[in-house]
Design a protein around this motif. Structure first.
Motif, PDB file in Angstrom:
ATOM      1  N   ASN A  74      24.649  12.890  38.152  1.00  0.00           N
ATOM      2  CA  ASN A  74      25.178  12.399  39.431  1.00  0.00           C
ATOM      3  C   ASN A  74      24.131  12.392  40.549  1.00  0.00           C
ATOM      4  N   VAL A  75      22.928  12.062  40.202  1.00  0.00           N
ATOM      5  CA  VAL A  75      21.849  11.907  41.173  1.00  0.00           C
ATOM      6  C   VAL A  75      21.321  10.469  41.099  1.00  0.00           C
ATOM      7  N   LEU A  76      21.063   9.996  39.871  1.00  0.00           N
ATOM      8  CA  LEU A  76      20.474   8.657  39.697  1.00  0.00           C
ATOM      9  C   LEU A  76      21.383   7.544  40.226  1.00  0.00           C
ATOM     10  N   ILE A  77      22.691   7.790  40.265  1.00  0.00           N
ATOM     11  CA  ILE A  77      23.595   6.748  40.778  1.00  0.00           C
ATOM     12  C   ILE A  77      23.281   6.368  42.228  1.00  0.00           C
ATOM     13  N   LYS A 101      13.775   4.011  37.564  1.00  0.00           N
ATOM     14  CA  LYS A 101      12.712   3.829  36.573  1.00  0.00           C
ATOM     15  C   LYS A 101      11.659   4.936  36.737  1.00  0.00           C
ATOM     16  N   ARG A 102      11.302   5.223  37.983  1.00  0.00           N
ATOM     17  CA  ARG A 102      10.316   6.283  38.239  1.00  0.00           C
ATOM     18  C   ARG A 102      10.803   7.613  37.651  1.00  0.00           C
ATOM     19  N   PHE A 138      18.957  -0.157  30.699  1.00  0.00           N
ATOM     20  CA  PHE A 138      18.300  -0.844  31.824  1.00  0.00           C
ATOM     21  C   PHE A 138      17.048  -0.110  32.324  1.00  0.00           C
ATOM     22  N   THR A 139      16.562   0.887  31.574  1.00  0.00           N
ATOM     23  CA  THR A 139      15.263   1.446  31.952  1.00  0.00           C
ATOM     24  C   THR A 139      14.307   1.083  30.820  1.00  0.00           C
ATOM     25  N   THR A 140      13.024   1.288  31.018  1.00  0.00           N
ATOM     26  CA  THR A 140      12.082   0.956  29.938  1.00  0.00           C
ATOM     27  C   THR A 140      12.086   2.045  28.866  1.00  0.00           C
ATOM     28  N   LYS A 141      12.878   3.084  29.062  1.00  0.00           N
ATOM     29  CA  LYS A 141      12.844   4.218  28.145  1.00  0.00           C
ATOM     30  C   LYS A 141      13.960   4.194  27.108  1.00  0.00           C
ATOM     31  N   ASP A 142      14.795   3.149  27.121  1.00  0.00           N
ATOM     32  CA  ASP A 142      15.974   3.207  26.247  1.00  0.00           C
ATOM     33  C   ASP A 142      15.613   3.281  24.756  1.00  0.00           C
ATOM     34  N   LEU A 187      12.618  14.170  43.546  1.00  0.00           N
ATOM     35  CA  LEU A 187      12.488  13.225  42.425  1.00  0.00           C
ATOM     36  C   LEU A 187      11.842  11.907  42.849  1.00  0.00           C
ATOM     37  N   ALA A 188      11.873  11.616  44.151  1.00  0.00           N
ATOM     38  CA  ALA A 188      11.306  10.348  44.623  1.00  0.00           C
ATOM     39  C   ALA A 188       9.798  10.435  44.830  1.00  0.00           C
TER      40      ALA A 188
END
Ligand SMILES: C[S@@+](CC[C@H](N)C(=O)[O-])C[C@H]1O[C@@H](n2cnc3c(N)ncnc32)[C@H](O)[C@@H]1O
Length: 276
Positions: free
Chosen positions: A218-221, A229-230, A255-259, A202-203
């Motif tokens: 339980n990955v983005l945390i 964001k990516r 808190f992401t630009t996608k909300d 994902l990175a």
């Protein structure tokens, strides 16, 4: 390990992460630093090393050491029907939406050893949708993926999983879904038929299909805001219009630009629907 001054150690950690990225291609540079540091310290102690620089030297020269490092610094904990109310919400609110599609593509990102993926397969089978689905289960760690592919779990855990399955709205005998052999439970092969296991980071990796559902729990945390964001960009671009995104208990699209691009589908369950 007695720590050098914290500033020096931060530099050592940056160099370690840069080296691992430049040499092996695994990018931890935007993982949340405090938990990453904790796990690096734990690994250093376990391996009997005495500094981050020491660890760097070994990790750059020894592939097996790298594999141990990867397993140790990421958290792979998972279970079948983890947070059963999430699966109940999938069953009650998402499945009816899926029935309108002739073919359904699902992506489980960061699937670890596969427990979540097989839970989804069971749910879809019970809702008579499994034959219409293709599930892509990815993780960046080849070792956990191999375990996921095997579909073999500890028999001891099946009792706990049965309880979670019932809470998730299951009403069959859970043992229908596996055969027991010695200490193992082997997932029925028909449930494995429509699952494709593959490595995806994902990175660093990009989108590889368009999906009706993406589950990444339980990955983005473990990522900092830049990486979150990516990944949200990646998910948004990989979802079809009105597709569903499922996140973990402690994660969200805030808190992401996608909300603004999603509507919350089930309150409290971190299930979102792309708006168009
Ligand atoms: C705590 S487990 C979550 C497993 C499952 N989704 C669940 O909620 O039960 C986190 C998983 O994320 C994977 N992971 C961490 N960084 C990743 C990355 N950059 N790309 C893909 N997977 C990653 C780890 O290998 C691990 O298997």
């Amino acid at each position: 390990m007695s720590l050098p001054n914290p500033k020096l150690e931060d530099i050592e950690i940056q160099l370690l992460l840069e080296g691992v990225y430049r040499y092996w291609g695994y990018d931890f540079r935007n993982y949340a630093l405090s938990s990453l540091k904790r796990r690096i310290h734990h690994f250093i102690k376990k391996e009997g090393l005495n500094s981050v620089s020491n660890l760097q030297e070994q990790v750059l020269h020894d592939r097996e050491f790298l594999e141990r490092f990867l397993l140790s610094i990421t958290v792979n904990v998972t279970s079948m029907f983890r947070d059963p109310s999430f699966y109940l919400a999938l069953r009650n609110e998402v499945i009816p939406l899926l029935r309108t599609y002739p073919f359904i593509r699902i992506w489980h990102a960061g699937c670890s050893t596969g427990e979540e993926v097989y839970s989804m397969a069971i749910l879809l089978e019970e809702e008579k949708l499994y034959q219409r689905c293709r599930i892509y289960a990815t993780d960046f760690n080849e070792k956990v993926l191999q375990q996921a592919k095997s579909g073999i779990f500890s028999l001891k855990l099946m009792q706990d999983y049965t309880q979670l399955y019932l809470k998730a709205g299951g009403n069959k005998s859970f043992s229908e879904y596996y055969t027991a052999g010695y200490d193992n439970a082997i997932i029925r092969s028909s449930l494995r038929e429509n699952i494709v296991f593959a490595q995806h980071n994902l990175a660093t990796d990009s989108s590889f299909n368009e999906f009706h559902i993406i589950i990444c729990r339980n990955v983005l945390i473990y990522f900092n805001q830049t990486l979150q964001k990516r990944v949200h960009e990646l998910f948004y671009n990989s979802l079809c219009p009105f597709g569903i995104l499922g996140l973990g208990r402690q994660e969200s699209i805030r808190f992401t630009t996608k909300d603004q691009q999603y509507q919350e589908l089930v309150k409290g369950e971190k299930l979102y629907r792309r708006l168009n």
